[in-house]
Write an enzyme that holds these catalytic residues in place. Structure first.
Site, PDB file in Angstrom:
ATOM      1  N   ASP A 168      63.900  53.061 -10.081  1.00  0.00           N
ATOM      2  CA  ASP A 168      63.369  53.406  -8.764  1.00  0.00           C
ATOM      3  C   ASP A 168      64.477  53.484  -7.715  1.00  0.00           C
ATOM      4  OD1 ASP A 168      60.637  53.383  -9.576  1.00  0.00           O
ATOM      5  OD2 ASP A 168      60.648  51.196  -9.474  1.00  0.00           O
ATOM      6  N   ASP A 228      60.902  61.140   0.495  1.00  0.00           N
ATOM      7  CA  ASP A 228      61.108  59.691   0.417  1.00  0.00           C
ATOM      8  C   ASP A 228      61.664  59.101   1.706  1.00  0.00           C
ATOM      9  OD1 ASP A 228      60.769  57.327  -1.030  1.00  0.00           O
ATOM     10  OD2 ASP A 228      62.838  57.319  -1.744  1.00  0.00           O
ATOM     11  N   ASP A 236      53.900  60.357  -2.731  1.00  0.00           N
ATOM     12  CA  ASP A 236      54.242  59.583  -1.531  1.00  0.00           C
ATOM     13  C   ASP A 236      54.277  60.402  -0.244  1.00  0.00           C
ATOM     14  OD1 ASP A 236      54.552  57.589  -3.386  1.00  0.00           O
ATOM     15  OD2 ASP A 236      56.726  57.430  -3.170  1.00  0.00           O
TER      16      ASP A 236
END
Length: 311
Positions: free
Chosen positions: A289, A106, A144
């Site tokens: 999130d 991330d 991601d």
């Protein structure tokens, strides 16, 4: 009684060789090559944070992915995953797992973490692959990670994903290398990164994980990615879409607990839908999130966020 002539012997041996070749071919079919068989997806209440009572308790019975992170150590991940797969097999259902432990995860944002180095990650992946051997699982690899490779991780991350994808695909599970979503990178960019990251060994790609793009948009994006891969010599690739929170048309590009998000289509596998394998609830509805728009830290349950999804 018929005589056992050399001609008969040769014919029998030819038939036997054909049968053995067929068996060998069948046994060697990988998850990336096999045609998906529609079946019930596995729901395991132990892997979600939905309260056991209250207005959202029914979500515990909806099949959702189990997220594996570095918090499940290399020493214990194999046995823990094996036990989970055994429960799914006993329920005669197909489990969905997400691997989310790559170094630099991330890009240091709300869900930052992952293994400290590539060696630790490889050892962990090897144990997960051993547990998956011969299973019917669907495995989403590192949401991601590829889409954000231009921002962090770079070629080192892509090489690591390539190693992991090949290792996992050898288990026979259905491996989906994450490809972001339709509002992130262009399909041409993702095709190049997917090829470099070893999608040739995977069944296909996952789309819209933890995001809010519409199913229609993701179908178009997925079809474009598959066409691009086919044009580069990688035929037969497929895709799955995370529909856990895409039930409303996006009002913006916001990705962190947007107030307009709604529940999407229930998870299921499909067939005869082009390259689409199915709809999954990869992200767990009601889980944050990050610390934005009223949400707690990433991955934590929130009654407020859950209530918005059904507003």
């Amino acid at each position: 009684m018929a005589r056992w002539t050399p001609g008969r012997r040769r014919s029998a041996l030819a038939v036997l060789a054909l049968v053995l070749a067929t068996i060998t071919t069948t046994l060697s079919v990988t998850g990336a090559e096999a045609r998906p068989t529609p079946t019930r997806l596995y729901a395991d209440a132990a892997t979600v944070q939905v309260p056991a009572s209250g207005p959202y308790a029914a979500w515990r019975t909806v099949p959702q992915a189990w997220w594996l992170t570095e918090s499940l150590s290399t020493a214990t991940v194999r046995s823990t995953v094996a036990a989970y797969l055994d429960r799914a097999a006993a329920a005669k259902a197909r489990p969905v797992l997400v691997l989310y432990a790559i170094p630099g995860r991330d890009c240091g944002s709300y869900s930052s973490g992952g293994f400290a180095d590539a060696a630790g990650y490889r050892g962990w992946i090897a144990q997960v692959a051993a547990a998956l051997q011969g299973s019917s699982a669907l495995v989403v690899v590192e949401p991601d990670a590829l889409a954000s490779a231009g921002k962090c991780g770079g070629s080192g991350r892509i090489s690591l994903l390539r190693w992991a994808t090949r290792k996992l695909a050898r288990s026979g599970a259905w491996i989906y290398l994450d490809a972001g979503h339709s509002n992130w990178e262009k399909s041409t960019v993702m095709v190049s990164r997917l090829r470099a990251a070893g999608v040739r060994w995977a069944r296909g790609v996952s789309l819209n994980v933890s995001n809010y793009r519409s199913t229609a948009a993701e179908k178009r994006f997925g079809a474009s990615v598959v066409r691009g891969l086919r044009a580069r010599g990688l035929k037969g690739k497929r895709f799955v879409i995370d529909t856990s929170r895409n039930g409303a048309m996006p009002r913006s590009s916001e990705w962190c607990n947007p107030t307009w998000a709604r529940l999407g289509a229930r998870p299921r596998l499909v067939r005869h839908r082009g390259a689409l394998d199915g709809f999954l609830w990869v992200k767990h509805p009601g889980e944050s999130d990050g610390t934005c728009n009223g949400g707690p830290e990433a991955g934590r349950w929130s009654d407020l966020l859950a209530s918005r999804l059904v507003a």
